[in-house]
Design a protein around this motif. Sequence first.
Motif, PDB file in Angstrom:
ATOM      1  N   TRP A   1       0.832  -1.198   0.000  1.00 36.04           N
ATOM      2  CA  TRP A   1       0.000   0.000   0.000  1.00 36.04           C
ATOM      3  C   TRP A   1       0.870   1.253   0.000  1.00 36.04           C
ATOM      4  O   TRP A   1       1.746   1.413   0.866  1.00 36.04           O
ATOM      5  N   PRO A   2       0.682   2.172  -0.928  1.00 32.80           N
ATOM      6  CA  PRO A   2       1.509   3.394  -0.971  1.00 32.80           C
ATOM      7  C   PRO A   2       1.161   4.352   0.164  1.00 32.80           C
ATOM      8  O   PRO A   2      -0.006   4.451   0.577  1.00 32.80           O
ATOM      9  N   VAL A   3       2.170   5.067   0.655  1.00 27.82           N
ATOM     10  CA  VAL A   3       1.984   5.998   1.764  1.00 27.82           C
ATOM     11  C   VAL A   3       2.433   7.391   1.341  1.00 27.82           C
ATOM     12  O   VAL A   3       3.262   7.560   0.435  1.00 27.82           O
ATOM     13  N   TYR A   4       1.889   8.393   2.026  1.00 26.88           N
ATOM     14  CA  TYR A   4       2.223   9.802   1.761  1.00 26.88           C
ATOM     15  C   TYR A   4       2.585  10.454   3.079  1.00 26.88           C
ATOM     16  O   TYR A   4       1.871  10.296   4.077  1.00 26.88           O
ATOM     17  N   PRO A   6     -11.715   8.551  -0.032  1.00 26.16           N
ATOM     18  CA  PRO A   6     -12.517   7.859   0.975  1.00 26.16           C
ATOM     19  C   PRO A   6     -12.012   6.468   1.331  1.00 26.16           C
ATOM     20  O   PRO A   6     -12.407   5.920   2.365  1.00 26.16           O
ATOM     21  N   ARG A   7     -11.129   5.889   0.501  1.00 22.26           N
ATOM     22  CA  ARG A   7     -10.617   4.547   0.778  1.00 22.26           C
ATOM     23  C   ARG A   7      -9.260   4.586   1.481  1.00 22.26           C
ATOM     24  O   ARG A   7      -8.676   3.543   1.746  1.00 22.26           O
ATOM     25  N   ALA A   8      -8.746   5.769   1.781  1.00 25.37           N
ATOM     26  CA  ALA A   8      -7.444   5.902   2.451  1.00 25.37           C
ATOM     27  C   ALA A   8      -7.623   6.078   3.956  1.00 25.37           C
ATOM     28  O   ALA A   8      -8.650   6.568   4.420  1.00 25.37           O
ATOM     29  N   TRP A   9      -6.594   5.697   4.699  1.00 26.93           N
ATOM     30  CA  TRP A   9      -6.546   5.970   6.143  1.00 26.93           C
ATOM     31  C   TRP A   9      -5.581   7.117   6.394  1.00 26.93           C
ATOM     32  O   TRP A   9      -4.513   7.194   5.768  1.00 26.93           O
ATOM     33  N   PHE A  10      -5.974   7.990   7.317  1.00 26.83           N
ATOM     34  CA  PHE A  10      -5.193   9.178   7.658  1.00 26.83           C
ATOM     35  C   PHE A  10      -4.828   9.132   9.140  1.00 26.83           C
ATOM     36  O   PHE A  10      -5.676   8.845   9.987  1.00 26.83           O
ATOM     37  N   ALA A  70      -3.642  23.557  -3.437  1.00 27.57           N
ATOM     38  CA  ALA A  70      -2.394  23.041  -4.005  1.00 27.57           C
ATOM     39  C   ALA A  70      -1.960  21.771  -3.282  1.00 27.57           C
ATOM     40  O   ALA A  70      -1.540  20.787  -3.913  1.00 27.57           O
ATOM     41  N   VAL A  71      -2.070  21.764  -1.953  1.00 29.10           N
ATOM     42  CA  VAL A  71      -1.717  20.575  -1.179  1.00 29.10           C
ATOM     43  C   VAL A  71      -2.695  19.445  -1.480  1.00 29.10           C
ATOM     44  O   VAL A  71      -2.301  18.278  -1.643  1.00 29.10           O
ATOM     45  N   ARG A  72      -3.969  19.775  -1.553  1.00 28.22           N
ATOM     46  CA  ARG A  72      -4.975  18.751  -1.849  1.00 28.22           C
ATOM     47  C   ARG A  72      -4.679  18.055  -3.174  1.00 28.22           C
ATOM     48  O   ARG A  72      -4.734  16.826  -3.278  1.00 28.22           O
ATOM     49  N   ARG A  73      -4.341  18.845  -4.182  1.00 29.20           N
ATOM     50  CA  ARG A  73      -4.055  18.258  -5.498  1.00 29.20           C
ATOM     51  C   ARG A  73      -2.857  17.312  -5.439  1.00 29.20           C
ATOM     52  O   ARG A  73      -2.874  16.235  -6.047  1.00 29.20           O
ATOM     53  N   LYS A  74      -1.809  17.727  -4.736  1.00 21.73           N
ATOM     54  CA  LYS A  74      -0.621  16.871  -4.612  1.00 21.73           C
ATOM     55  C   LYS A  74      -0.971  15.517  -4.008  1.00 21.73           C
ATOM     56  O   LYS A  74      -0.556  14.465  -4.501  1.00 21.73           O
ATOM     57  N   VAL A  75      -1.713  15.561  -2.906  1.00 22.62           N
ATOM     58  CA  VAL A  75      -2.023  14.313  -2.202  1.00 22.62           C
ATOM     59  C   VAL A  75      -2.974  13.451  -3.023  1.00 22.62           C
ATOM     60  O   VAL A  75      -2.748  12.240  -3.190  1.00 22.62           O
ATOM     61  N   VAL A  76      -4.019  14.033  -3.550  1.00 18.44           N
ATOM     62  CA  VAL A  76      -5.021  13.263  -4.299  1.00 18.44           C
ATOM     63  C   VAL A  76      -4.416  12.651  -5.550  1.00 18.44           C
ATOM     64  O   VAL A  76      -4.685  11.484  -5.895  1.00 18.44           O
ATOM     65  N   THR A  77      -3.555  13.394  -6.247  1.00 20.02           N
ATOM     66  CA  THR A  77      -2.920  12.883  -7.463  1.00 20.02           C
ATOM     67  C   THR A  77      -2.030  11.684  -7.172  1.00 20.02           C
ATOM     68  O   THR A  77      -1.919  10.760  -7.993  1.00 20.02           O
ATOM     69  N   ALA A  78      -1.409  11.658  -5.987  1.00 19.27           N
ATOM     70  CA  ALA A  78      -0.508  10.559  -5.623  1.00 19.27           C
ATOM     71  C   ALA A  78      -1.264   9.272  -5.311  1.00 19.27           C
ATOM     72  O   ALA A  78      -0.679   8.195  -5.312  1.00 19.27           O
ATOM     73  N   ARG A  79      -2.555   9.363  -4.981  1.00 20.25           N
ATOM     74  CA  ARG A  79      -3.420   8.211  -4.690  1.00 20.25           C
ATOM     75  C   ARG A  79      -2.853   7.291  -3.613  1.00 20.25           C
ATOM     76  O   ARG A  79      -2.702   6.084  -3.813  1.00 20.25           O
ATOM     77  N   PRO A  80      -2.518   7.816  -2.452  1.00 19.14           N
ATOM     78  CA  PRO A  80      -2.007   6.979  -1.363  1.00 19.14           C
ATOM     79  C   PRO A  80      -3.130   6.182  -0.704  1.00 19.14           C
ATOM     80  O   PRO A  80      -4.307   6.533  -0.817  1.00 19.14           O
ATOM     81  N   ARG A  81      -2.760   5.142   0.004  1.00 17.84           N
ATOM     82  CA  ARG A  81      -3.715   4.411   0.831  1.00 17.84           C
ATOM     83  C   ARG A  81      -3.557   4.778   2.309  1.00 17.84           C
ATOM     84  O   ARG A  81      -4.486   4.600   3.087  1.00 17.84           O
ATOM     85  N   LEU A  82      -2.357   5.244   2.668  1.00 16.03           N
ATOM     86  CA  LEU A  82      -2.095   5.720   4.026  1.00 16.03           C
ATOM     87  C   LEU A  82      -1.463   7.102   3.930  1.00 16.03           C
ATOM     88  O   LEU A  82      -0.509   7.299   3.176  1.00 16.03           O
TER      89      LEU A  82
END
Length: 269
Positions: free
Chosen positions: A118-121, A199-203, A165-177
Amino acid sequence: MTSHVTRARPVPAPAPGGRVRVGGVDLDPVTQAEAVERVADGLAAGRGGHIVTPNADICRMAAADPALGRLVASADLVVADGMPLVWASRLLGVPLPERVTGADLLWALCGLAARRGWPVYLLGGPPGAPQQAARALVRTYPGLRVCGAHAPSYGFDTGREGREAVRRKVVTARPRLVFVGLGFPRQDHLIAELRRDLPRAWFLGCGAAIGFAAGAVPRAPRWMRRAGLEWAFRLSAEPGRLARRYLVDDLPFVARLLGRCLATRLLHG
């Protein structure tokens, strides 16, 4: 003849959903391993979530501001980051099994992510810290996929353009965590926004954990953390930033909290 009726003394009401109420905050009575398992089950089922790790400072703020109290209560998993909360729960007779810190969860969840692919950010921390933390985490968990590491500029979230700008960075990366280390409540307000797109990621709102992982912020030795003295170590490392928070705001709150819990324990015998 006078009859004497023995009245049962009231006991503290349990918090909803099996949680334990301590310091005005409802906490999940789970171990770190159980918290990681909940996240694993959620991710495997395609369900996202939000973890809040209250310490005494967060409890104090949540008690003073109902909106922040609701923000904490809305999280899917709320675990005690502060030892005073664990001590208070023991005095109340509803003991939390252990302290579960955001700093330790960062590593444990990255281990899980490495095993499951699972990819992480990593979002937040001092400049350069997310990248340093990513390298440290990958060295420990060679299979870990870090799909983004970013320390936003100070004050980015005060304007719509910066948040977007931050939202776009995170959403584009499609992390799961996603690990968000901006401090409470900034990190948790941002998480509430990001969850709408992921909605499928954990924060995890993890405070200083990214700085700890990077080695940019020193962390207390393990014995101090177990003894509930991590705050003293951090105060000695950053007195200018933390003196007011720890000595003026938090220590009186903790003293009142433990005093009330002890009185409740003695009353209900």
